[in-house]
Design an enzyme around this catalytic site. Structure first.
Site, PDB file in Angstrom:
ATOM      1  N   VAL A  64       0.670  -1.078  -0.039  1.00  0.00           N
ATOM      2  CA  VAL A  64      -0.002   0.249   0.061  1.00  0.00           C
ATOM      3  C   VAL A  64       0.681   1.251   0.029  1.00  0.00           C
ATOM      4  O   VAL A  64       0.247   2.459  -0.349  1.00  0.00           O
ATOM      5  CB  VAL A  64      -0.985  -0.105   1.220  1.00  0.00           C
ATOM      6  CG1 VAL A  64      -1.807  -1.103   1.130  1.00  0.00           C
ATOM      7  CG2 VAL A  64      -0.441   0.013   2.529  1.00  0.00           C
ATOM      8  N   ALA A  92      -4.061  -1.944   7.180  1.00  0.00           N
ATOM      9  CA  ALA A  92      -2.637  -2.201   7.170  1.00  0.00           C
ATOM     10  C   ALA A  92      -1.958  -1.093   8.106  1.00  0.00           C
ATOM     11  O   ALA A  92      -2.192   0.211   7.793  1.00  0.00           O
ATOM     12  CB  ALA A  92      -2.294  -2.275   5.889  1.00  0.00           C
ATOM     13  N   GLY A  93      -1.166  -1.490   9.127  1.00  0.00           N
ATOM     14  CA  GLY A  93      -0.434  -0.413   9.951  1.00  0.00           C
ATOM     15  C   GLY A  93       0.739  -0.852  10.731  1.00  0.00           C
ATOM     16  O   GLY A  93       1.360  -0.077  11.507  1.00  0.00           O
ATOM     17  N   ILE A  94       0.868  -2.334  10.906  1.00  0.00           N
ATOM     18  CA  ILE A  94       1.925  -2.813  11.649  1.00  0.00           C
ATOM     19  C   ILE A  94       2.879  -3.627  10.826  1.00  0.00           C
ATOM     20  O   ILE A  94       2.798  -4.680  10.432  1.00  0.00           O
ATOM     21  CB  ILE A  94       1.516  -3.528  12.845  1.00  0.00           C
ATOM     22  CG1 ILE A  94       0.399  -2.785  13.444  1.00  0.00           C
ATOM     23  CG2 ILE A  94       2.581  -3.938  13.805  1.00  0.00           C
ATOM     24  CD1 ILE A  94      -0.468  -3.676  14.888  1.00  0.00           C
ATOM     25  N   TYR A 160       4.595   4.146  16.676  1.00  0.00           N
ATOM     26  CA  TYR A 160       3.183   3.567  15.887  1.00  0.00           C
ATOM     27  C   TYR A 160       2.135   4.682  16.267  1.00  0.00           C
ATOM     28  O   TYR A 160       1.302   4.904  15.321  1.00  0.00           O
ATOM     29  CB  TYR A 160       2.843   2.167  16.642  1.00  0.00           C
ATOM     30  CG  TYR A 160       1.263   1.568  16.297  1.00  0.00           C
ATOM     31  CD1 TYR A 160       1.175   1.031  15.000  1.00  0.00           C
ATOM     32  CD2 TYR A 160       0.223   1.784  17.386  1.00  0.00           C
ATOM     33  CE1 TYR A 160      -0.291   0.701  15.019  1.00  0.00           C
ATOM     34  CE2 TYR A 160      -0.812   1.295  17.189  1.00  0.00           C
ATOM     35  CZ  TYR A 160      -1.024   0.645  15.916  1.00  0.00           C
ATOM     36  OH  TYR A 160      -2.460   0.048  15.754  1.00  0.00           O
ATOM     37  N   GLY A 191      -8.739  -1.043  20.678  1.00  0.00           N
ATOM     38  CA  GLY A 191      -8.045  -1.326  21.761  1.00  0.00           C
ATOM     39  C   GLY A 191      -7.473  -2.527  21.918  1.00  0.00           C
ATOM     40  O   GLY A 191      -6.920  -2.822  20.873  1.00  0.00           O
TER      41      GLY A 191
END
Length: 252
Positions: A64, A92-94, A160, A191
């Site tokens: 991405v 998607a982020g980690i 992050y 969370g």
């Protein structure tokens, strides 16, 4: 209610955990779902789960953070589904190589990839689909984030959290720009999720659960149900918001 029949969705980072739950939930509600992951085998596995449940899915592995690749991939999904993508869930982020620890202990060069993934990854996917949504007069953008984006924590996650804070700001401004075109854009801040159970934290995991008012970690199904609502026609008057899905944990 909350039917997604006739809709087509892209869920990024959907090869496992919350992303997989989101892809399955959207498909269950009737959407055709493009399942993105950096790793083709993970995307294909989730697609198999969806098709086994009589849903429609397409494995769409791509990075991405590359705008040209994102545009080509969404064009592929559009051709395969016979319609444009009118739901986007940026999950998607980690990255696998993300560093954890105090800011003072981490080389700033290591921030580049996580920031690119969380901010440019989301921006690229929005850029690839937003014109079709606006021209059609209907669209849904859901950005997955975290409570750490708005709460200072001494937990070694500043890298992050910075990426998530940045993309939350983008979504708020995007929502104002596209609202008049029938397109909504919201943030779902997750969370503590049950993928922590694979970290073998032992007694520490029980201590973490004890901090959550409902007494348990979140599941992929929890994330999927919330996204199914945000992606629905019934959520058309909800935009520009950050919704905390965290079992009652206080984030502010």
């Amino acid at each position: 209610m909350f039917s997604l029949e006739g809709r087509a969705a892209l869920v990024t980072g959907a090869g496992q955990n919350a992303g997989a739950g989101i892809a399955r939930a959207l498909a269950h509600q009737g959407a055709k779902v493009a399942v993105n992951d950096l790793y083709a085998e993970r995307a294909e596995a989730v697609c198999a789960q969806i098709t086994e449940s009589r849903g429609t899915a397409l494995a769409l592995p791509f990075d991405v953070t590359d705008l040209d690749v994102a545009r080509a991939a969404t064009a592929q999904a559009k051709e395969k589904f016979g319609q444009h993508l009118d739901i986007l869930v940026n999950n998607a982020g980690i990255p696998a190589d993300i560093a954890h620890g105090p800011f003072r202990s981490i080389d700033p060069a290591r921030w580049r990839h996580p920031i690119d993934l969380n901010i440019y990854g989301s921006i690229n996917c929005v850029k690839a689909v937003i014109d079709d949504m606006c021209e059609a007069g209907w669209g849904r953008v859901v950005q997955i984030s975290s409570g750490s984006a708005r709460t200072g924590q001494n937990a070694g996650v500043s890298m992050y959290a910075t990426g998530k804070s940045g993309v939350e700001g983008f979504i708020r401004h995007l929502s104002a720009e596209v609202a008049g075109h029938g397109v909504t854009a919201n943030v779902l801040a997750l969370g503590l999720m049950n993928n922590l159970e694979s970290a073998k934290l032992g007694d520490e995991l029980d201590q973490i659960r004890a901090t959550i008012p409902v007494g348990r970690l979140g599941s992929p199904e929890d994330a999927g149900a919330a996204c199914a609502f945000l992606a629905s026609s019934e959520a058309g008057w909800l935009t520009g918001q950050t919704i905390d899905l965290n079992g009652g944990t206080q984030t502010r």
